[in-house]
Design a protein around this motif. Structure first.
Motif, PDB file in Angstrom:
ATOM      1  N   LYS A  88      44.757  43.412  33.762  1.00 17.88           N
ATOM      2  CA  LYS A  88      45.586  42.327  33.236  1.00 17.88           C
ATOM      3  C   LYS A  88      47.074  42.642  33.334  1.00 17.88           C
ATOM      4  N   THR A 144      42.297  35.238  40.349  1.00 16.01           N
ATOM      5  CA  THR A 144      42.299  35.407  38.903  1.00 16.01           C
ATOM      6  C   THR A 144      41.379  36.569  38.500  1.00 16.01           C
ATOM      7  N   ARG A 176      38.565  36.165  30.884  1.00 15.51           N
ATOM      8  CA  ARG A 176      39.490  35.882  31.989  1.00 15.51           C
ATOM      9  C   ARG A 176      40.940  35.991  31.551  1.00 15.51           C
ATOM     10  N   VAL A 177      41.766  36.396  32.474  1.00 14.56           N
ATOM     11  CA  VAL A 177      43.186  36.547  32.200  1.00 14.56           C
ATOM     12  C   VAL A 177      43.793  35.174  31.865  1.00 14.56           C
ATOM     13  N   THR A 182      42.231  39.666  36.223  1.00 16.27           N
ATOM     14  CA  THR A 182      41.430  39.985  35.045  1.00 16.27           C
ATOM     15  C   THR A 182      41.020  41.458  35.042  1.00 16.27           C
TER      16      THR A 182
END
Ligand code: 5AD
Length: 392
Positions: free
Chosen positions: A328, A321, A362-363, A325
């Motif tokens: 993106k 993740t 965070r994505v 991030t």
């Protein structure tokens, strides 16, 4: 929706079964089911997660058949004529592991942490952070929803090092999940007694996600006050002996980290017999002592994925993740095209997502989960990746 294709059991030796997916054979560990040749299973992460009736499996396979071969073709085409480093890594990934891609869900159930890691936004000294804990039943419901409604076969349960969840609570959570859902359960709860981990293994957890963060012992000690690298490595080795699948790795771009450190990080991950390589970029969090240091570049991270793949052709490598991030738009795609072959999708209830603030922005935060799943599946289709098991 389903993140696994059922496979036919074509060989059994003790608790290792050979599973056939449209002619491709993978090995998986079977701890929970009595199986015979000709029966069907879902496997994920090299582990048999669920038995499926022949009728149900055949009908699902029928819907997959055409798509499966089409995906294989797409992947092969994208992997041909490698020239750049990333393309070579992608070629090797395709050659050794085909187009299988593991998809894990993750529920972040508490952001309380007794540790004070200098890089981490949920470190105990971050007094600005609002803390949350999910009740055991809330965690169970989330896991059951992930399996039953969203189709996940593997789930990571992650938290800060939060001793509020004592052995009894953790056992209760795992027991209840296992009563209601078939999942490969992976624990990411930090350093706990081996005794605790043994209990949780007995209850049915089968994976541990615990990064060693850096192979440089003095850097480790600086970044994780009062902790020693050797203790963490010792724990990882013991957990492997217990039988857990090990998900581990390191952070890229830590202040003070050298290129040589990273070479050693890759080697250490491999030498631990790691089942899933999990490494990603350090992303500075403003409420930590490292808040002013830069994140590494996308290329730096992708090169490390690619070099890891070239050195470990058969590894399962997670696109984290944190990489998503970092970029993106393309992080997930580029990671998958530079040697990665596993993904994580955040299934933490929306109201807590922003609070699990290990690094900022965070994505996928607060994005509708079905939309996120759809876009991930679309991307996997465009790259020719199938949710078949990667095997042992
Ligand atoms: N940037 C990237 N990853 C981080 N982690 C913690 N803080 C950060 C950060 N600032 C990672 C650590 C830990 C995992 C749960 O999250 O590697 O093991």
């Amino acid at each position: 929706m389903c993140y696994a294709i059922p496979g036919k059991v074509v060989g059994i030796k003790d608790n290792i079964v050979t599973v056939d997916y449209f002619g491709e054979k993978k090995k998986a560990k079977n701890d929970f089911y009595s199986l015979e040749r000709g029966e069907y299973v879902y496997a994920q992460g090299g582990f048999v997660v669920q038995k499926v009736s022949i009728q149900e499996a055949e009908s699902i396979l029928d819907t997959w058949k055409e798509l499966f071969f089409q995906l294989q073709k797409t992947d092969l085409k994208l992997a041909q004529n490698p020239k750049t480093l990333y393309q070579r890594a992608n070629y090797i990934r395709n050659k050794y592991l085909g187009n299988a891609c593991c998809i894990h869900g993750i529920i972040e159930f508490s952001n309380y942490c007794r540790c004070d890691c200098l890089y981490c936004g949920i470190r105990k000294s971050n007094s600005e952070l609002l803390r949350y804990r999910m009740e055991p039943d809330e965690i169970v419901n989330g896991a059951v929803e992930a399996a039953k409604n969203l189709g996940f076969k593997a789930l990571v349960l992650q938290s800060g090092e939060d001793l509020w969840y004592d052995d009894d609570k953790l056992v209760e959570i795992i027991n209840k999940i296992r009563e209601k859902a078939a999942l490969l359960l992976v624990l990411s709860i930090g350093e706990r007694d081996v005794k605790t981990y043994k209990k949780l293994y007995k209850t049915g957890a089968r994976g541990v996600l615990l990064r060693f963060e850096t192979s440089n012992a003095s850097l480790y000690q600086k970044l994780r006050p009062k902790h020693k690298l050797e203790d963490r490595i010792e724990l990882l080795k013991k957990l492997r002996e217990v039988g857990y699948l090990i998900f581990t790795g390191f952070l890229i771009g830590l202040p003070g980290q050298t290129k040589e450190d990273i070479d050693n990080d890759i080697k250490l991950t491999a030498s631990l017999g790691t089942d899933m390589f999990s490494f990603g970029p350090f992303l500075p969090h403003p409420q930590t002592p490292l808040g002013k240091y830069p994140a590494p570049s996308l290329d730096a991270v992708l090169s490390i994925i690619a070099n890891t793949r070239l050195a470990n052709p058969e590894a399962k490598i997670l696109v984290t993740t944190a990489l998503e991030t970092l970029d993106k738009e393309n992080g997930m795609k580029f990671g998958l095209l530079a040697g990665g072959n596993s993904l994580m999708i955040n299934l933490t209830p929306q109201k807590y997502q922003r609070l699990y603030d290990i690094y900022p922005d965070r994505v996928g935060i607060e994005e509708d989960i079905s939309r996120r799943i759809d876009s991930t599946i679309k991307l996997l289709h465009s790259l020719g990746r199938a949710p078949a098991d990667l095997g042992l």
